[in-house]
Design an enzyme around this catalytic site. Structure first.
Site: not given
Ligand code: ATP
Ligand code: MG
Length: 337
Positions: A116, A204, A207
């Protein structure tokens, strides 16, 4: 009675990865254990803030995410507790106490944090610290089972480590959640679920990924979802084989086909292995996903806001009771009370 607990960050609409990896496993466990376990389903609205979100959207996202569970078949009843994290202040307080036993070294190893923060000049502290908040979310309710996707397994292991460290220092306060291996077994799976990004199948599906075609959202029209599947990245080997390393795109489609229709992966692999027409497999998966979305969207539209608020009222009363009792034990153990 044991507790099964899960939550999905309500920072945006859910993807089919969230649905297949987290929502559906929880719904299945809930239906199986509705009489013999507590089933805690919470909206981690504090976690939502680690991504840039429009505060104006948060409340509607929260409502929608609970409706998603209900539309996916989540039972209700006296053992099912649905609540919003921020309505139970004990989560934030336990997070602080756990922060003081977590180490920078172990937090730096969290791959979700690395992913992230990759390539960003500035990263908020929440992104670094949210696994500790998550540990508190679990430990406050003495949850043993936490059905989540494979990407969250490292955080479950962190939770276990923090709980064991705390218990060693301060006495037997926390229930240690089951190991990820036991969690997988409890979910009736052979391994954790990781749905891949449709455009970059090495990653992966998430969203928060910007590229729309990389993910299928639960509110995509069935036609749009079908188009995304048809344009999913595969490979140029020309022969279908289940091989997540060598042919991740095509293997991901087989996993989706198996989970959406609840048929064993081996059956899907048996049917498609050796075939050369990738387009045929894509058409089949597109049809399966379109049907899933059509049915899901009919069901979600039947659920009213009032129904959700009613569930939240009793859920939040229960959650505060349980969480405050555990927090007081913790506060006493560390000397704050
Ligand atoms: P974000 O990009 O905002 O982090 P996300 O799609 O990763 O979104 P989370 O809110 O972080 O979703 O995770 C919610 C739940 O969905 C977790 O249990 C997580 O393990 C599961 N999950 C997320 N992505 C996948 C995926 N691709 N396959 C299977 N499960 C997934
Ligand atoms: Mg995530």
């Amino acid at each position: 009675m044991k507790t099964i607990l899960t939550g999905l960050r309500a920072n945006s609409v859910f993807t089919i990865g969230n649905y297949l990896g987290a929502l559906l496993p929880m719904v299945r466990l809930a239906n199986k254990h509705v009489n013999d376990c507590h089933l805690n389903l919470f909206v981690p609205d504090l976690h939502s803030m680690i991504s840039e979100i429009d505060g104006g959207d948060l409340q509607s996202n929260i409502l929608r995410s609970i409706k998603c569970y209900l539309a996916a078949g989540m039972p209700t009843g006296k053992n099912v507790h649905i609540y919003r994290q921020s309505r139970v202040p004990a989560h934030s307080e336990l997070c602080w106490i756990l922060n003081c036993i977590a180490t920078m070294g172990e937090m730096n190893r969290m791959t979700q944090y690395k992913e992230k923060s990759e390539g960003k000049n500035s990263v908020n502290v929440g992104i670094f610290d949210y696994p500790v908040l998550m540990a508190g979310d679990i430990l406050l309710y003495s949850a043993e089972y936490v059905p989540v996707g494979e990407d969250q397994f490292q955080h479950i292991e962190l939770t276990r480590n923090l709980a064991m460290r705390f218990n060693n220092r301060y006495g037997d306060i926390f229930t240690i959640p089951a190991s990820t291996k036991e969690q997988v077994k409890f979910m009736g799976l052979e391994e954790g679920i990781r749905i891949r990004d449709l455009l970059n199948p090495e990653k992966k599906m998430s969203k928060s990924t910007v590229a729309e075609n990389s993910k299928i959202m639960l509110d995509d029209t069935p036609e749009r979802a079908a188009k995304k599947i048809m344009s999913a990245t595969t490979d140029s080997l020309g022969k279908i084989k289940f091989d997540m390393w060598g042919q991740p795109g095509i293997s991901n489609l087989m996993v989706i086909e198996s989970l959406v229709n609840d048929i064993p992966l081996q059956e899907v692999i048996g049917k498609w292995s050796g075939e050369t027409k990738y387009g045929e497999l894509k058409k089949q998966v597109a049809a399966s996903v379109s049907k899933l979305l059509t049915d899901f969207q009919v069901r979600i539209n039947e659920i009213s806001d009032d129904q959700v608020y009613e569930l939240l009222e009793s859920g939040e009363r229960y959650a505060n009771e349980v969480a405050n009792t555990k927090l007081l034990e913790v506060q006493k153990a560390v000397g704050l009370r």
